[in-house]
Scaffold this motif. Structure first.
Motif, short mmCIF file in Angstrom:
data_model
loop_
_atom_site.label_atom_id
_atom_site.label_comp_id
_atom_site.label_asym_id
_atom_site.label_seq_id
_atom_site.Cartn_x
_atom_site.Cartn_y
_atom_site.Cartn_z
N ILE A 70 0.83 -1.20 0.00
CA ILE A 70 0.00 0.00 0.00
C ILE A 70 0.87 1.26 0.00
O ILE A 70 2.07 1.23 0.31
N LEU A 71 0.22 2.36 -0.34
CA LEU A 71 0.78 3.69 -0.18
C LEU A 71 -0.04 4.42 0.89
O LEU A 71 -1.27 4.45 0.81
N THR A 72 0.65 5.00 1.86
CA THR A 72 0.01 5.87 2.85
C THR A 72 0.25 7.30 2.41
O THR A 72 1.40 7.71 2.22
N VAL A 73 -0.83 8.08 2.26
CA VAL A 73 -0.75 9.40 1.64
C VAL A 73 -0.69 10.49 2.71
O VAL A 73 -1.51 10.53 3.63
N PHE A 74 0.29 11.39 2.56
CA PHE A 74 0.42 12.58 3.41
C PHE A 74 0.16 13.79 2.52
O PHE A 74 1.02 14.21 1.75
N ARG A 75 -1.04 14.34 2.63
CA ARG A 75 -1.41 15.51 1.82
C ARG A 75 -0.99 16.79 2.54
O ARG A 75 -1.35 17.00 3.70
#
Length: 316
Positions: A70-75
């Protein structure tokens, strides 16, 4: 606890933050493979995410036996148009999540870069692609980020990769290699698979003696790899012409991954005319990330990376 969301809409649980102090984990998660990761017919491992920290102020988790990458997204609050794929280390035995993943992502997200932390599969877990399994995930991640650039207010030509330790080796493979390591699964796989900028932190570069990190080589290539296999996965022996610009940083007192890993790679990059900047710090050891280097000269490394990238018209 957040949810994993893939192109298929499938959902799965991710890691809870355990109620520790500090910022909560992001809840936006991207599943890399909508119908399951390729080549998993022989995989029987069960994923675990142990917590090593005994200090309630911070996490120190690692992901082992990953089956759903998975990719964990930091916006960021104000996107600057760039994206960064973060690939943490762990000797290809596991992938640390916080020290070289979430912690570093927060630093660059604070200055406007949309960050994606990769939780990747490991080569000794029975996947059909063997040592190319982590690279499958890295290539797929870059393509997904690039194909969804508009969704994140990102320039598709400003996709950086930052890899640390064995994650630096994986980031280096993603930067140097031009061959796709898996068959296309959807429209995202028509996107370019190499990054536009590469940052390698104390990277495991060579698979050859005497400077190899033995654990990384064993977990990637097995106990007795051939000379040909060692050469094929040694970054300093690869073809780097036309690769994206590279930033190298390493501590001279690194007792785990000798600084010669970066020095040998630097020689190769120079010969290949790859725009490169390198910073060697007298002290810092190995695996310092951002938290463990506070109060030492190497703590400035994120600012050095930003200044270098800015000269390349690449906001970080």
């Amino acid at each position: 606890m957040g949810a994993v969301v893939g192109a298929s809409g499938a959902r799965a649980q991710t890691v809870a933050d355990g109620g520790r102090a500090g910022p909560a984990d992001p809840t936006e998660i991207i599943r890399l493979w909508p119908d399951g990761a390729p080549g998993g017919q022989g995989v029987t491992v069960t994923p675990v995410v142990p917590e090593r920290s005994t200090d309630p102020a911070f996490h120190d988790r690692y992901a082992q036996y990953t089956t759903v990458p998975i990719l964990t997204v930091f916006r960021p609050e104000r996107p600057n148009g760039s994206a960064m794929l973060l690939i943490p280390g762990g000797g290809y035995r596991w992938a640390v999540l916080d020290k070289e993943g979430y912690d570093v992502a927060r630093v660059f997200a604070a200055s406007g870069t949309t960050c994606f932390v990769l939780r990747y599969r490991l080569p000794a877990d029975g996947w059909a692609a063997g040592p190319d399994v982590p690279l499958q995930d890295a290539q797929r991640a870059i393509r997904l980020i690039r194909s969804r650039a508009a969704d994140y207010a990102v320039d598709p030509h400003k996709i950086a990769v930052l890899g640390a330790s064995a994650g630096g080796h994986l980031a280096g493979l993603a930067s140097a290699r031009t061959d796709a390591t898996y068959e296309p699964v959807d429209a995202a796989d028509s996107a370019a698979l190499r990054p536009d900028l590469t940052v390698l932190m104390y990277p495991v570069a060579t698979m050859a003696d005497p400077y190899v990190h033995a654990g990384s080589r064993t977990h990637l290539l097995g106990d007795t790899p051939s000379a040909e296999r060692i050469a094929a996965y040694s970054l300093e022996q690869m073809e780097w012409r036309n690769a994206a610009p590279v930033f190298l940083l390493h501590a001279m007192d690194d007792a785990s991954v000798p600084v010669e890993n970066s020095l040998q790679l630097l020689t190769t990059l120079k010969a290949a005319a790859v725009p490169t900047e390198a910073h060697l710090f007298q002290e810092g050891g190995h695996g310092f990330g951002v938290r463990l280097i506070q109060g030492k000269p190497a703590q400035v490394w994120p600012d050095l990376v930003r200044a270098w990238a800015a000269r390349l018209d690449f906001p970080l």
